[in-house]
Design an enzyme around this catalytic site. Structure first.
Site, PDB file in Angstrom:
ATOM      1  N   ASP A 342     -12.493   8.721  -0.587  1.00 56.84           N
ATOM      2  CA  ASP A 342     -11.734   7.515  -0.230  1.00 56.84           C
ATOM      3  C   ASP A 342     -11.855   7.702   1.618  1.00 56.84           C
ATOM      4  O   ASP A 342     -12.761   8.745   2.545  1.00 56.84           O
ATOM      5  CB  ASP A 342     -10.641   7.695  -0.190  1.00 56.84           C
ATOM      6  N   ASP A 644      -6.716   9.661  -5.577  1.00 52.89           N
ATOM      7  CA  ASP A 644      -5.547  10.353  -4.953  1.00 52.89           C
ATOM      8  C   ASP A 644      -3.932   9.175  -5.707  1.00 52.89           C
ATOM      9  O   ASP A 644      -3.618  10.344  -6.554  1.00 52.89           O
ATOM     10  CB  ASP A 644      -5.157   9.502  -3.191  1.00 52.89           C
ATOM     11  N   ASP A 648      -7.382   8.029 -10.618  1.00 55.35           N
ATOM     12  CA  ASP A 648      -8.025   7.874 -10.107  1.00 55.35           C
ATOM     13  C   ASP A 648      -8.524   8.990 -11.190  1.00 55.35           C
ATOM     14  O   ASP A 648      -9.945   9.872 -10.894  1.00 55.35           O
ATOM     15  CB  ASP A 648      -8.586   8.705  -8.444  1.00 55.35           C
TER      16      ASP A 648
HETATM   17  P1  ATP Z   1      -8.997   4.144   0.267  1.00 54.53           P
HETATM   18  O1  ATP Z   1      -9.786   3.827  -0.786  1.00 54.53           O
HETATM   19  O2  ATP Z   1      -9.714   3.920   1.715  1.00 54.53           O
HETATM   20  O3  ATP Z   1      -8.237   5.300   0.569  1.00 54.53           O
HETATM   21  P2  ATP Z   1      -6.739   3.263   0.077  1.00 54.53           P
HETATM   22  O4  ATP Z   1      -6.509   3.806  -1.632  1.00 54.53           O
HETATM   23  O5  ATP Z   1      -5.584   3.094   1.171  1.00 54.53           O
HETATM   24  O6  ATP Z   1      -8.325   2.735   1.169  1.00 54.53           O
HETATM   25  P3  ATP Z   1      -5.409   0.990  -1.075  1.00 54.53           P
HETATM   26  O7  ATP Z   1      -4.025   1.315  -0.784  1.00 54.53           O
HETATM   27  O8  ATP Z   1      -6.061   0.462  -2.388  1.00 54.53           O
HETATM   28  O9  ATP Z   1      -7.309   1.112  -0.004  1.00 54.53           O
HETATM   29  O10 ATP Z   1      -5.702  -0.745   0.018  1.00 54.53           O
HETATM   30  C1  ATP Z   1      -6.247  -1.403  -0.562  1.00 54.53           C
HETATM   31  C2  ATP Z   1      -5.582  -2.960   0.432  1.00 54.53           C
HETATM   32  O11 ATP Z   1      -4.466  -2.819  -0.408  1.00 54.53           O
HETATM   33  C3  ATP Z   1      -5.317  -2.388   1.443  1.00 54.53           C
HETATM   34  O12 ATP Z   1      -6.665  -2.994   2.111  1.00 54.53           O
HETATM   35  C4  ATP Z   1      -4.103  -3.396   2.243  1.00 54.53           C
HETATM   36  O13 ATP Z   1      -4.555  -5.068   2.049  1.00 54.53           O
HETATM   37  C5  ATP Z   1      -3.554  -3.836   0.816  1.00 54.53           C
HETATM   38  N1  ATP Z   1      -2.305  -2.463   0.910  1.00 54.53           N
HETATM   39  C6  ATP Z   1      -2.761  -1.532   1.396  1.00 54.53           C
HETATM   40  N2  ATP Z   1      -1.337  -1.068   0.906  1.00 54.53           N
HETATM   41  C7  ATP Z   1      -0.292  -2.027   1.080  1.00 54.53           C
HETATM   42  C8  ATP Z   1       0.718  -1.950   0.619  1.00 54.53           C
HETATM   43  N3  ATP Z   1       1.728  -0.481   0.988  1.00 54.53           N
HETATM   44  N4  ATP Z   1       1.501  -3.059   0.097  1.00 54.53           N
HETATM   45  C9  ATP Z   1       0.854  -4.003   0.039  1.00 54.53           C
HETATM   46  N5  ATP Z   1      -0.337  -4.207   0.604  1.00 54.53           N
HETATM   47  C10 ATP Z   1      -1.152  -2.381   1.098  1.00 54.53           C
END
Ligand code: ATP
Length: 905
Positions: A342, A644, A648
């Site tokens: 990730d 996480d 997953d």
């Molecule tokens: P990675 O896969 O790199 O660990 P991640 O799992 O944190 O990243 P996601 O959490 O799926 O990625 O986030 C994907 C998208 O969703 C982000 O690019 C952002 O635009 C949006 N996002 C992330 N967190 C939030 C939130 N708390 N509220 C609203 N939108 C969010």
């Protein structure tokens, strides 16, 4: 102090426990003397005394006696027991006694070492004890789940394991997977409404039961039962999955032990026949020889040493933040060829800061880093007071109200509680002068749609001061823009200029920002929010968030590359953000990336091509992770995959090494994982790979070290029968002494052997590589012959000098041990030379063991009791020169062999 509950009390509690689902929430709270805002800390402490900790009694572990007896359950020990029966039959009582004593001592050592190994594993398991979010004194706190008491109000979200039996108070899209309890693997919806008294467990939709998993949404519930009073506690008083201390290598060694026993028995029969028929020994003499042989050839100490080597290695890994949940993973780690990681929090620091804000027509830069809410706003390099920027304030307010993170300050240190992405938005709002509590007082939240990775946005509904309602939405721009019809301007709204926004987003993403779009919509009353209502939104603007790379991860990625391991980044972020961050960390070329959508559109062959040719995967969901992994595995790669979120879990299960995040990861993911990172850090995976390779090396070194002792002894016995001597140069008792002493002192030192230099310059070990490789067989045979020859030569020399047989045997045994002692230093490195300061002095434990061994041998040689017990004699000082010279010769020969083998390779 409140007295312990009487049996009557308990009974009434039990009967109540069955009908919580039929009571409505207020009745439940009344019965429990609880409040929907939770208990006070004092009351919780009182109840903890009354009800006891929220844990299940562990499954009966085998008691000490059973564990001790189980040490005898080993084919090699059976052979020894038969040997002792033989000696008893022949009336050789001393031998019988000694063999039995050795069997018992061996069992004791095994018992103690296994105990230590178990303890090590136990403390590692303790590091993974579950936590729960609880309301205490009206505040959310994270506590060990064991501290929950009836009446506590618990908050759960998708991915959490339900820590106790709960009656649902409120729920939002909540679903639970209750297979652990009901066997039903489809998730069931959870909501607060009362159900029929006679509803079965699976139909009690207003209850969340301990050890089931929340797979979707959020819920809040009051604890009605803890520990063994819970439904799962009633069914079974268990859950401690006592994992056996084994890995594929160890089972292979076990199997090898069985084959070895059979071979030893056959060899003994052959030697018996040869000695009896060809060399005219009597049957009694030959029986004793055969016993010696059996005793000589059996590596009694090996299994215990291997177990402790493994356990110590795993403990070392835990100290370096990699907590192994399934032991076979230790070995698999050494074979990993691809790590899929990730991005957020693992490769980056997950300390998010909003650095840019774009409203229609304006592009602000925001000062400050981290969560400290200090830093101003500027436009084209000019500072601007935020209060003069009404659209900026509106956007910040919307972001703040549509977030769950809280900003805290303690001793001047600012931190956030909740998701860092949201934390950054809350800090932005504070920089603009907005405080969460005040804003929420003014616009209380009525409802929400929580953020989920698949949905990629979050929405919340608020009462406006004028009595109306407003919905705020924040999320990935392409999702939010799809729902927007207009954009906020100074003098009202105008139609959305989608192209301009997409361009701005691309600019931000291209420079490595995570981008969120924030939008709002006035709603016509109603107190609940559904996904269907979210259209025709007005876009307030975009925020660009920076999340600096972890410097140590950048280093670790380099190390991985040198170790023949490819690192792939799989992120939910925008493709441009992913590419840019990947490039800054050394993953991908900054040009190419694959999106989740690309994977969906591709057929199987195309997926393999995409996955093999790219290292950056963006806008990927857990399902895409699974596809990426399947493609890699179909090409024979050994994959470590991080995760996480609850979704997953399938990918982690499927991975060769599933890696869960200790801080950010959900309970469900941790349980599916083979290994948990206590610090969520990519560098820890790289260290775990290094440690995994080291453990495997050390296990091999142990085998390589121990088996030649047995080989040499067996050769000495066989040679004496078949070749020259009238007497055997070493007696069974002496053999046992050597085996026990070298195993407990010398071999144990190898368990502490540090990683070899250059261990991360090697390619991954092929997973199907046989343990007993040709090299291993050669080295064992070579060293066996070396040591046996030197011992026989010195034995012979003594006899020719007219020394007593006892003295000659004492020399032979000491030569054997000296050979082992010197060989230990050869064994520290598999194929590198030990002829260096580091090779000789690098492992303090080896020096300590060598010192101890010398003391043991002096006792063996000079103590009068040893003379009677082991049939030894005191030796003149001169003999030691020969003995040490023989040991040194073994050392030099093996070093020469290393050089030759290296040349041939
Ligand atoms: P990675 O896969 O790199 O660990 P991640 O799992 O944190 O990243 P996601 O959490 O799926 O990625 O986030 C994907 C998208 O969703 C982000 O690019 C952002 O635009 C949006 N996002 C992330 N967190 C939030 C939130 N708390 N509220 C609203 N939108 C969010």
């Amino acid at each position: 102090m409140v007295s312990a509950p009487s049996t009557d009390n308990e009974r009434s509690r039990n009967s109540q426990a069955r009908s919580w689902h039929a009571l409505d929430v207020s009745e439940v709270l009344k019965t429990l003397h609880a409040d929907k805002d939770g208990l006070t800390r004092d009351e919780a402490r009182r109840r903890l005394d009354e009800y006891g900790p929220n844990t299940l009694t562990e499954e009966d572990k085998p008691g000490p006696l059973r564990r001790f007896l189980s040490q005898f359950n080993n084919t090699l020990i059976y052979v020894l027991l038969v040997a002792s029966a033989f000696t008893a039959f022949l009336g050789e009582w001393v031998d019988t006694g000694v063999i039995l004593a050795v069997v018992v001592i061996n069992a004791l050592i095994g018992f103690i070492q296994e105990g230590k190994a178990e303890q090590a594993m136990e403390s590692i398991r303790g590091m993974l004890s579950p936590k729960a979010t609880v309301l205490r004194d009206g505040e959310e706190r994270e506590l060990p789940a064991s501290e929950l008491v009836p009446g506590d109000v618990v908050l759960l979200r998708s991915g959490d394991r339900v820590p106790a039996d709960l009656r649902v108070i409120t729920a939002r899209n909540a679903q639970a997977e209750e297979a652990a309890l009901t066997g039903e693997s489809e998730p069931v919806g959870k909501e607060p409404h009362t159900v029929e008294e006679d509803a079965s467990l699976g139909d009690r939709t207003n209850m969340a039961y301990s050890s089931t998993v929340i797979t979707n949404g959020r819920l809040r519930g009051v604890v009605v039962a803890t520990g063994s009073e819970t439904e799962i506690g009633r069914i079974s008083e268990m859950v401690s999955r006592v994992e056996s201390l084994s890995t594929p290598l160890l089972s292979k060694v076990d199997a090898f032990g069985r084959v070895l026993s059979l071979a030893i028995v056959l060899l003994a029969a052959v030697v018996f026949a040869l000695g009896y028929f060809l060399r005219d020994f009597t049957a009694t003499e030959m029986f004793m020889v055969v016993v010696s042989l059996a005793v000589a050839a059996i590596p009694e100490g090996l299994p215990a040493i291997m177990t402790i080597t493994l356990a110590l290695g795993v403990q070392r890994m835990a100290r370096r933040n990699a907590i192994v949940r399934r032991l076979p993973a230790v070995e698999t780690l050494g074979s990993v060829t691809v790590i899929c990681s990730d991005k957020t929090g693992t490769l980056t620091r997950n300390e998010m800061t909003v650095a840019k804000v774009a409203t229609a027509g304006k592009f602000f830069s925001v000062g400050g880093v981290g969560y400290k809410p200090e830093g101003g706003f500027s436009l084209d390099g000019r500072d601007v007071p935020p209060e003069e920027q009404p659209r900026l304030i509106k956007l910040a307010r919307a972001g703040l109200l549509c977030s769950d993170a809280r900003l805290r300050e303690e001793n001047g240190e600012w931190s956030i509680e909740g998701a860092p992405t949201e934390g950054s938005v809350v800090v932005l709002a504070r920089k603009a002068g907005l405080v969460r509590r005040n804003e929420l007082d003014e616009r209380p939240r009525l409802d929400e749609i929580p953020f989920e990775s698949e949905r990629r946005y979050m929405a919340s509904l608020h009462r406006e001061p004028d009595g109306g309602a407003v919905a705020y939405v924040k999320g990935a721009p392409e999702r939010v823009l799809d729902m927007c019809a207009s954009q906020r301007m100074e003098e009202g709204d105008e139609p959305l200029d989608r192209e301009a926004w997409a361009k701005r987003e691309a600019e931000l993403a291209d420079s490595g920002h995570r981008v969120l779009a924030i939008a709002a919509k006035h709603m016509d009353g109603g107190e609940s929010l559904g996904e269907g209502q979210l259209d025709g939104l007005t876009l307030l603007g975009l925020v660009g968030i920076i999340d600096p790379p972890r410097q140590e991860a950048v280093e670790a990625i380099k190390e991985c590359r040198q170790a023949g391991i490819r690192v792939k980044m799989i992120t939910g972020d925008h493709v441009l953000t992913a590419r840019s961050i990947g490039k800054s960390m050394g993953i991908g070329d900054g040009e190419h990336a694959v999106t989740g959508k690309d994977l969906e559109l591709a057929d199987e062959r195309e997926i393999v091509r995409l996955v093999e040719g790219n290292d950056v995967f963006a806008r990927a969901s857990p399902e895409h992770k699974l596809r990426i992994m399947e493609a890699l595995q179909s090409r024979g790669q050994v994959v470590a995959m991080t995760g996480d979120g609850v979704n997953d879990a399938p990918a982690l299960k499927r991975a060769d090494v599933g890696v869960a995040m200790g801080i950010k990861g959900s309970e469900a993911t941790k349980e599916a994982a083979d290994m948990v990172l206590a610090d969520d850090n990519f560098a820890t995976i790289e260290r775990a790979v290094e440690e995994g390779r080291t453990i495997y090396d050390n296990l091999l070194k142990t085998i390589l070290f121990i088996l030649p002792t047995n080989g040499a002894e067996a050769l000495m016995v066989i040679a004496s029968v078949l070749l020259v001597f009238e007497v055997v140069p070493i007696t069974p008792i002496q053999i046992l002494w050597v085996n026990m002493i070298t195993a407990v002192t010398l071999a144990l030192a190898l368990a502490f052997e540090p990683a070899e230099a250059g261990i991360m310059r090697r390619s991954p070990r092929p997973p199907d590589e046989p343990i007993i490789s040709r090299f291993l067989v050669w080295r064992i045979a070579f060293v066996s012959v070396l040591i046996a020859t030197s011992a026989i030569l010195l034995f012979n020399r003594c006899l020719e000098a007219d020394a007593s047989i006892e003295a000659a045997r004492t020399v032979a045994v000491n030569t054997l041990v000296a050979g082992q002692l010197f060989y230990l230093f050869n064994s520290r490195f598999l194929d590198r030379t030990s002829l260096s300061l580091k090779g000789l002095l690098g492992n303090g434990k080896a020096l300590l063991a060598a010192g101890l061994l010398v003391v043991f041998q002096l006792v063996f040689t000079y103590l009068p009791l040893s003379h009677t017990l082991f049939g030894t004699r005191s030796l003149p000082a001169m003999e030691w020169t020969w003995i040490v010279a023989a040991g040194l010769a073994v050392f030099l020969f093996v070093e020469a062999e290393k050089v030759l083998i290296k040349r041939r390779r």
